[in-house]
Write a protein that holds these residues in place. Structure first.
Motif, short mmCIF file in Angstrom:
data_model
loop_
_atom_site.label_atom_id
_atom_site.label_comp_id
_atom_site.label_asym_id
_atom_site.label_seq_id
_atom_site.Cartn_x
_atom_site.Cartn_y
_atom_site.Cartn_z
N PRO A 121 -18.44 -30.48 -35.98
CA PRO A 121 -17.84 -29.21 -35.58
C PRO A 121 -16.78 -29.35 -34.49
O PRO A 121 -15.99 -28.42 -34.29
N LEU A 122 -16.76 -30.51 -33.82
CA LEU A 122 -15.75 -30.74 -32.78
C LEU A 122 -14.63 -31.64 -33.29
O LEU A 122 -13.80 -32.11 -32.50
N ALA A 123 -14.59 -31.85 -34.60
CA ALA A 123 -13.51 -32.60 -35.25
C ALA A 123 -13.31 -33.97 -34.62
O ALA A 123 -12.18 -34.40 -34.37
N GLY A 124 -14.42 -34.65 -34.37
CA GLY A 124 -14.33 -35.99 -33.82
C GLY A 124 -13.66 -36.04 -32.46
O GLY A 124 -13.03 -37.04 -32.09
N GLY A 125 -13.77 -34.96 -31.69
CA GLY A 125 -13.18 -34.89 -30.35
C GLY A 125 -11.78 -34.32 -30.33
O GLY A 125 -11.22 -34.10 -29.24
N ARG A 126 -11.19 -34.04 -31.48
CA ARG A 126 -9.83 -33.53 -31.52
C ARG A 126 -9.69 -32.16 -30.87
O ARG A 126 -8.60 -31.80 -30.41
N VAL A 127 -10.78 -31.40 -30.83
CA VAL A 127 -10.69 -30.05 -30.25
C VAL A 127 -10.35 -30.09 -28.76
O VAL A 127 -9.80 -29.12 -28.23
N PHE A 128 -10.67 -31.19 -28.10
CA PHE A 128 -10.47 -31.24 -26.65
C PHE A 128 -9.00 -31.16 -26.27
O PHE A 128 -8.65 -30.70 -25.18
N GLY A 129 -8.10 -31.62 -27.15
CA GLY A 129 -6.69 -31.60 -26.82
C GLY A 129 -5.91 -30.49 -27.49
O GLY A 129 -4.68 -30.50 -27.45
N ASP A 130 -6.60 -29.52 -28.06
CA ASP A 130 -5.91 -28.46 -28.78
C ASP A 130 -5.44 -27.36 -27.83
O ASP A 130 -6.25 -26.80 -27.09
N PRO A 131 -4.16 -27.01 -27.83
CA PRO A 131 -3.65 -26.01 -26.88
C PRO A 131 -4.22 -24.62 -27.11
O PRO A 131 -4.42 -23.86 -26.16
N VAL A 132 -4.45 -24.24 -28.37
CA VAL A 132 -5.01 -22.92 -28.64
C VAL A 132 -6.43 -22.83 -28.10
O VAL A 132 -6.80 -21.85 -27.41
N LEU A 133 -7.24 -23.84 -28.40
CA LEU A 133 -8.62 -23.83 -27.90
C LEU A 133 -8.65 -23.92 -26.38
O LEU A 133 -9.49 -23.29 -25.73
N ALA A 134 -7.72 -24.69 -25.80
CA ALA A 134 -7.66 -24.81 -24.34
C ALA A 134 -7.30 -23.47 -23.70
O ALA A 134 -7.86 -23.10 -22.65
N ASP A 135 -6.39 -22.75 -24.32
CA ASP A 135 -5.99 -21.45 -23.78
C ASP A 135 -7.16 -20.46 -23.82
O ASP A 135 -7.42 -19.75 -22.83
N ILE A 136 -7.88 -20.44 -24.95
CA ILE A 136 -9.05 -19.55 -25.04
C ILE A 136 -10.12 -19.99 -24.06
O ILE A 136 -10.77 -19.15 -23.41
N ALA A 137 -10.30 -21.29 -23.92
CA ALA A 137 -11.31 -21.82 -22.99
C ALA A 137 -10.98 -21.40 -21.56
O ALA A 137 -11.88 -21.01 -20.78
N ASP A 138 -9.70 -21.45 -21.19
CA ASP A 138 -9.30 -21.06 -19.83
C ASP A 138 -9.61 -19.59 -19.58
O ASP A 138 -10.00 -19.20 -18.46
N ASN A 139 -9.47 -18.77 -20.60
CA ASN A 139 -9.75 -17.34 -20.45
C ASN A 139 -11.22 -17.06 -20.16
O ASN A 139 -11.57 -16.03 -19.58
N HIS A 140 -12.08 -17.98 -20.59
CA HIS A 140 -13.53 -17.78 -20.42
C HIS A 140 -14.14 -18.75 -19.41
O HIS A 140 -15.36 -18.70 -19.17
#
Length: 254
Positions: A174-193
């Motif tokens: 579900p974490l795409a082999g760690g690729r999610v950690f560098g995704d700008p969209v996911l990072a932006d949503i993560a910063d909001n929360h």
């Protein structure tokens, strides 16, 4: 026993203490497979934990070379010996390839249910057509379909199909082999929360009805962090942004 909403994927985990740590942190769903070559590790970690076996949903998978009817029974008994248990809660057909023949393989899984060696039968990496055939042959209802599912590889058609048949979808990688950690969209949503991109990806999956993610996590820090995704609620707009990340990037094609 209901399928717990978050599981521990164990592929690549070679230390029993990681399994014990996950159980102590609150995991109650362990997922392994014959091909991972770590069923003994998972079993040892389970035996070391103070958590009762009856409180843990334990799943393993029969590998493709063991899907001839006589090998299904023999290899499952070997899996149970390695796990140190009398039965598992869920046994999967790992992939419908090599020795897999629905007409002969699936009745062997029904026999395992009859013998009390597994409570439920699942399939993994099936197409909709292969799922339909499995439902026709099996006496036991398909309990779960385990598939690769993450922001970059989404299969909503399979999800809708399983929902229509009251089957769980278990999302591996579900974490795409760690690729999610560098995704700008996911990072932006993560910063909001004020959370991590991994927690966002897991919360996005958990928001989908009938989906249970099973991220691998060897360290206590990551185990606890993944479980904390249960407390994160994303907006519909945020989920839509993640839905748009799909690019058909499959990490584990057949």
């Amino acid at each position: 026993m209901e399928l717990p909403p978050m599981g521990l994927g164990t592929m690549g985990i070679g230390d029993p203490e990681a399994i014990t740590s996950a159980l102590d942190a609150g995991y109650r769903h362990l997922d392994t497979a014959q091909i991972y070559d770590n069923e003994a590790v998972v079993g040892e970690g389970l035996s070391r934990s103070d958590v009762d076996r009856g409180d843990v949903f334990l799943a393993t998978k029969v590998w493709a070379t063991n899907l001839a009817p006589e090998d299904v029974l023999e290899s499952t008994r070997a899996s149970l010996d390695r796990l140190g248990v009398e039965s598992v809660d869920l046994l999967y057909v790992h992939r419908p390839i090599e020795a897999y023949d629905p007409a002969t393989t699936l009745p062997a899984f029904d026999e395992l249910v009859d013998r009390g060696l597994t409570e439920h039968v699942g399939v993994s990496n099936f197409t909709r057509e292969e799922l339909a055939r499995a439902r026709e042959v099996l006496d036991t209802p398909v309990f779960a379909h385990q598939v690769e599912y993450h922001p970059y590889f989404q299969t909503p058609d399979l999800l809708a199909d399983s929902r229509a048949h009251d089957e769980w979808v278990v999302a591996y990688s579900p974490l795409a082999g760690g690729r999610v950690f560098g995704d700008p969209v996911l990072a932006d949503i993560a910063d909001n929360h004020d959370v991590t991109p991994a927690q966002v990806a897991l919360a996005w999956l958990r928001a989908k009805e009938g989906v249970v993610p099973i991220p691998k996590a060897g360290s206590r820090e990551h185990q606890v962090g993944n479980l904390a995704a249960a407390d994160l609620s994303l907006t519909d707009a945020e989920c839509d942004r993640i839905d748009e990340l799909d690019r058909g990037e499959e990490l584990f094609p057949e």
